[in-house]
Each structure stands twice: as C-alpha cells, then as structure tokens.
Design an enzyme around this catalytic site. Sequence first.
Site, PDB file in Angstrom:
ATOM      1  N   HIS A 391       0.827  -1.206   0.000  1.00 19.93           N
ATOM      2  CA  HIS A 391       0.000   0.000   0.000  1.00 19.93           C
ATOM      3  C   HIS A 391       0.866   1.261   0.000  1.00 19.93           C
ATOM      4  CE1 HIS A 391      -3.725   2.235   1.267  1.00 19.93           C
ATOM      5  NE2 HIS A 391      -2.813   3.064   1.766  1.00 19.93           N
ATOM      6  N   GLU A 392       1.788   1.336   0.955  1.00 12.31           N
ATOM      7  CA  GLU A 392       2.604   2.547   1.087  1.00 12.31           C
ATOM      8  C   GLU A 392       3.586   2.695  -0.081  1.00 12.31           C
ATOM      9  OE1 GLU A 392       1.596   4.625   3.021  1.00 12.31           O
ATOM     10  OE2 GLU A 392       0.447   3.476   4.499  1.00 12.31           O
ATOM     11  N   HIS A 395       1.782   4.497  -2.803  1.00  9.85           N
ATOM     12  CA  HIS A 395       1.858   5.941  -2.572  1.00  9.85           C
ATOM     13  C   HIS A 395       3.228   6.476  -2.998  1.00  9.85           C
ATOM     14  CE1 HIS A 395      -1.900   6.585  -0.552  1.00  9.85           C
ATOM     15  NE2 HIS A 395      -1.617   5.842   0.494  1.00  9.85           N
ATOM     16  N   HIS A 398       3.702   6.799  -6.725  1.00  9.38           N
ATOM     17  CA  HIS A 398       2.861   7.910  -7.173  1.00  9.38           C
ATOM     18  C   HIS A 398       3.585   9.240  -6.936  1.00  9.38           C
ATOM     19  CE1 HIS A 398      -1.531   9.651  -7.187  1.00  9.38           C
ATOM     20  NE2 HIS A 398      -0.776  10.152  -8.141  1.00  9.38           N
TER      21      HIS A 398
END
Length: 602
Positions: A391-392, A395, A398
């Site tokens: 998940h991180e 990020h 991105h």
Amino acid sequence: MSQAKAIPERSQIAPEFTWNTADLYPTDQAWQEDFSRLQAMVPKLAACAGRLGESADALYAYVTLEQEAGELLVKLMDYAQRRSDEDTRVPEYQAMVGKITSQYVALSQAVSFEIPEVLRIPTETLERFYGEKPELELYRRYFTIIQDRREHTLSDSEEKLLAGVGELAQAPDDIFSKLADADLTFPDAVDGKGEKHPLSNGSYTLLMASEDRALRKSAFENLYAVYGGVKNTMAATLSAQVKQLQFFAAARKYPSALAASLDGTRVPEAVYHNLISTVRANLDKMHRYVRLRKKLLGVDELHMYDVYAPMVSGVDAKIPYEEAKETVYQAVAPLGKEYQAIIREGLDNRWIDVYENVGKRSGGYMSGSMVHPYILLNYQDDLDGMFTLAHELGHAVHSYLSNKTQPTVYRDYVIFVAEVASTCNEALLMEHLLKSTTDKRRRAWLINHFLEQFKGTLYRQTMFAEFELRMGELSAQGEALTADLLSREYRALNEAYFGPDMVSDGQIALEWSRIPHFYYNYYVFQYATGYSAAIALSRRILQEGEPAVKDYLEFLSGGCSKDPIDLLKGAGVDMASPQPIQSALDLFDSLLDEMETLTDFS
C-alpha cells in the site's frame, strides 16, 4: 510470561530497518541553516505585496520565489516530522516541529496577499502577461484555479487574519497525536493461558487478529478502558477539530465544512454522498459477510473483538519482512520494469522505517519528499504487514513519478486520487497470491484477507465518512459534541453497518476516540472511492496489459495538472458515476460466494 518480544527502544533497531533522514539533512545543524534561509525569504515575499499586477516580470518573480520557499518549507517540515515520528517523546524534535509549524504560519501570513491580488488582476491583463512573459504560461492553471474561488476569497486584512490563526487550527490534531501516541499507556493483554502481551496502538491490530479469543477480548477491553478514561478529553479535542473546520468554512462563505474541503480538491459534493448512498444500498452484502464470519468462527455470539480474527485457520501466516519485500516486488511486475525499478530503489535504499519502537508514531504512512519518498511502518510479520508495505509503496511510486514529471506548482496530487495507487498495488498483490496457490485452504485464507480489505476499506471507511458527515451536521445545528453524543451516534452507525448478527459491544461506541483520520478534514471517504477505482484499474491492467499500464503510469505522473475526476477518466475510471463502487461491491458479493464454497465442510 508470553514469549512475545517487548517493544524495543529506537536505539535497538538496526539502521537498515530505519529510514535515512540524512538524505534530507545530514545533521540538525544543516536543518537549522536552511531554516534560517527560509526565514530570510519571508520578508522578501512580503515585500511583493501590492505589486503582483504591476507587470509580468513582477508576477513571475513573486511566484518563482514563493515556489522556492514552498519547496524549502516542505523539506524542513519533512525532516522535523520524520525525526519526531521516530520517537514522539523526544523534546528536541517536538520543538523542531513547533518551530517549522510556526514558520509555516509566518510564511502563510507573508503571502496572504497573493490570492486577493491575483483576483484583482483582470483576465485580459493576465492574458497580456502570458504573452509578454512566456514562462508564466506554466502557471496558467494555477492562476485559473485561484480565480475560480473568487467568491470564497476575503480582503487582504481578513486573509492575513485567517493565516495568523492557522497554527491554532492544527492544535486538535497535535493534541490527539501527543495524547494517543506518547502519553497513553495500556495494560498488558492476557491470553487464554494467562500469559501477558504488551498492548499499544501499534500492537493492537496484531492482537485482534489472534486466534486466541481470550487474548482478543482482553486487548479490546483494555484498550477501550484507557480511551474511556480520557473520553471527555478526546471529545473536546474532536469537537475543536469540527468547529475549526466550520469556522474556516463559514469565514470563506461555504455552506458547510464538507463543501469547503471538497472544493479544495475540486471534487463534487455529489461524489461523497453518492458513495454513502451506494454503500448503504448494499449493506445486505456486509450483513451476509457478518453471518459467514459468525458461522466460520463457530461462535454463538459474534462480538466486535471477533471482527479481525482469521476465518480460516491452519495456514502458516508468518511473513518476515524480507519475504514481504520480494513478494510485493514480484506482484507489481504487471506494471512493468520502470515501476519495479522504483520499488527496488525504495526497498534497498532506506526509504522505509520498518519496525515499531517505543514512542514511535503508530500506524503507517508515506511522505512524498522531493529527495525521495519516506515510508513509516510498524511492521508485524503477517499478511496485513505485507499488504501495508504494498500500500505505502504504491503511494511512494505515485509521489516519485509526480515529483519527477511535474513542475513544482503541480507536483502535489490531491487526496482524492491518493489512495488509488496504494490500493491498486494491494489488488495486484492479492491477484499474484491467488494465482500462486492451488491449495484450497490457503486460497480460502487469502480470500478471507480480500474480504477484510473490502470490509475495512469500502464499508468501514464509508461508515467513518458518514460519521464525519453526522458530526458536522450536528455541530452546525448547535449540538454539543460530548462524549455521550459521539458514542451514541457512533454505536448506531456500527449497528447499521454490521447488522443484526453482530453484538455491538459497549466499548465499540468509543472507537471514534482513537481514529486519527477524523482530524484530516473529510479525508476518509477517499479510501473507499480510491479502493473502488483501484479495483477497476487493476483489472484493466491485468486484462489489457501495455495500453492500460501506459494510461496508469500517465495518471501516476499527473500530479495535480488536471482535476482528479479527469485524471482518473484518463486512466479508464469514471468516479462521477456509482458504477465503480457498485462493481467493487458486486465483486465482494462474488468473493463471498467463493468463500462459502471453499469453506463448505458439510
């Protein structure tokens, strides 16, 4: 005593499992030197007041200096906050965060004239400036967005006054963080054999996923006993947060704090309400999930401390960090070698602070620093830990691509799209794991986790969003947000979302008191919309390959160069419609079908 390891001090964590803040500043002294440089920029920016409409050169000189000061501010804030989050008890870094926060307010005050002055520049004059100074063309979207908010912009003196109270507006979040992460301590949880387990905000989730029901019940009761002891303080803090949002919304002539928040990211209010109504219309699926959970756990009553227990046992769930790193790296292979190379850079070069230590900020997050992203984890050797890593890292990529591709003014993507990249990574990880096993029990175990993602992200975050909406409505009506009122409202929502087969234990009414995202300004709904978008994107990537990957990487590189709805449309998802949310909920329903088949032991 339990064999569980005590939570270590920061000094006991090996350096390779900590983030390298020296990439930002090699020493505190170097930080201080840049802090002084930022201080010197403030009067220079203030001196530009009254001159923005004089000429194209004057406007360009101001906006470039302001961007330079903004970049320096973010770097200084990054370092101070990262060091403080390593151990929230350290007064030197608490003071450093305080200094840079105060400097942020001073900078905001110094440039508070910007928006009113830009609004006073006639459109035809701006057009002339673009022609006279082609370099200003870069800022056309930036200035257009400012002019679009004309009715919510105040006079110079009023804007300066609002900027001056900015530090006060951050106080509720700061108070909550200090209380929850640094000051509160919890009694050990006790398992079915009478052995003790250290309980903290960081370890709570792991304990609640234990197969030992006595341990789960003990952790649940002990955690909420402590929060219950400070419920009035927590209610006053949360009430202050709601009121400061309403104050700024009213000052800027918005009809509500929700409207003000969503206008900041250029997302229509209808998207927020559409999420709640679509999920509300599909609560039958959540209730079906609860019934299945109750059946598979074999309990007469399903309690809130049973919500995170695995529905499938007999699977080795221990996943050391090194294994998680490699699995995530392989799982994102459908996104191509460029994407994988960024992931490898982060895994191997200390972008990540991996393990919990005493005083460390709880939870997990990514900060998109210009030098490179930083990721905070409190990694536990389990499936949840691996998915949090994925998940991180989503990020992080991105931020990395937006920072690399976009000019400073458009690098920061808005929060509406922030959760898409992170959740797309999770969806690809799940697909990778499901394809890697033919074992019936292990497949059921993985689907169990997939179901938990839907429950925790699409349903739970929507419930949080509805609670935020309700708090704002009640406060706007003049209701005092007392601990009793907040608990009553929260429990009613919990009962509606979990349905009749769940015992809504009294302690769960206090859950509002420990949720940090309630201090993030109508943030949580975007977890649910982002999850829906990510499910759609991950399936397009797996089905269409290179064309979908190209569109997706362009989306990740887009920063805020377009409105978020348009950025997602370019990647193939229309979040202005309920379709992605409904499709995700339909997938949840089909996963329940498969789970029932895989676990039919009759």
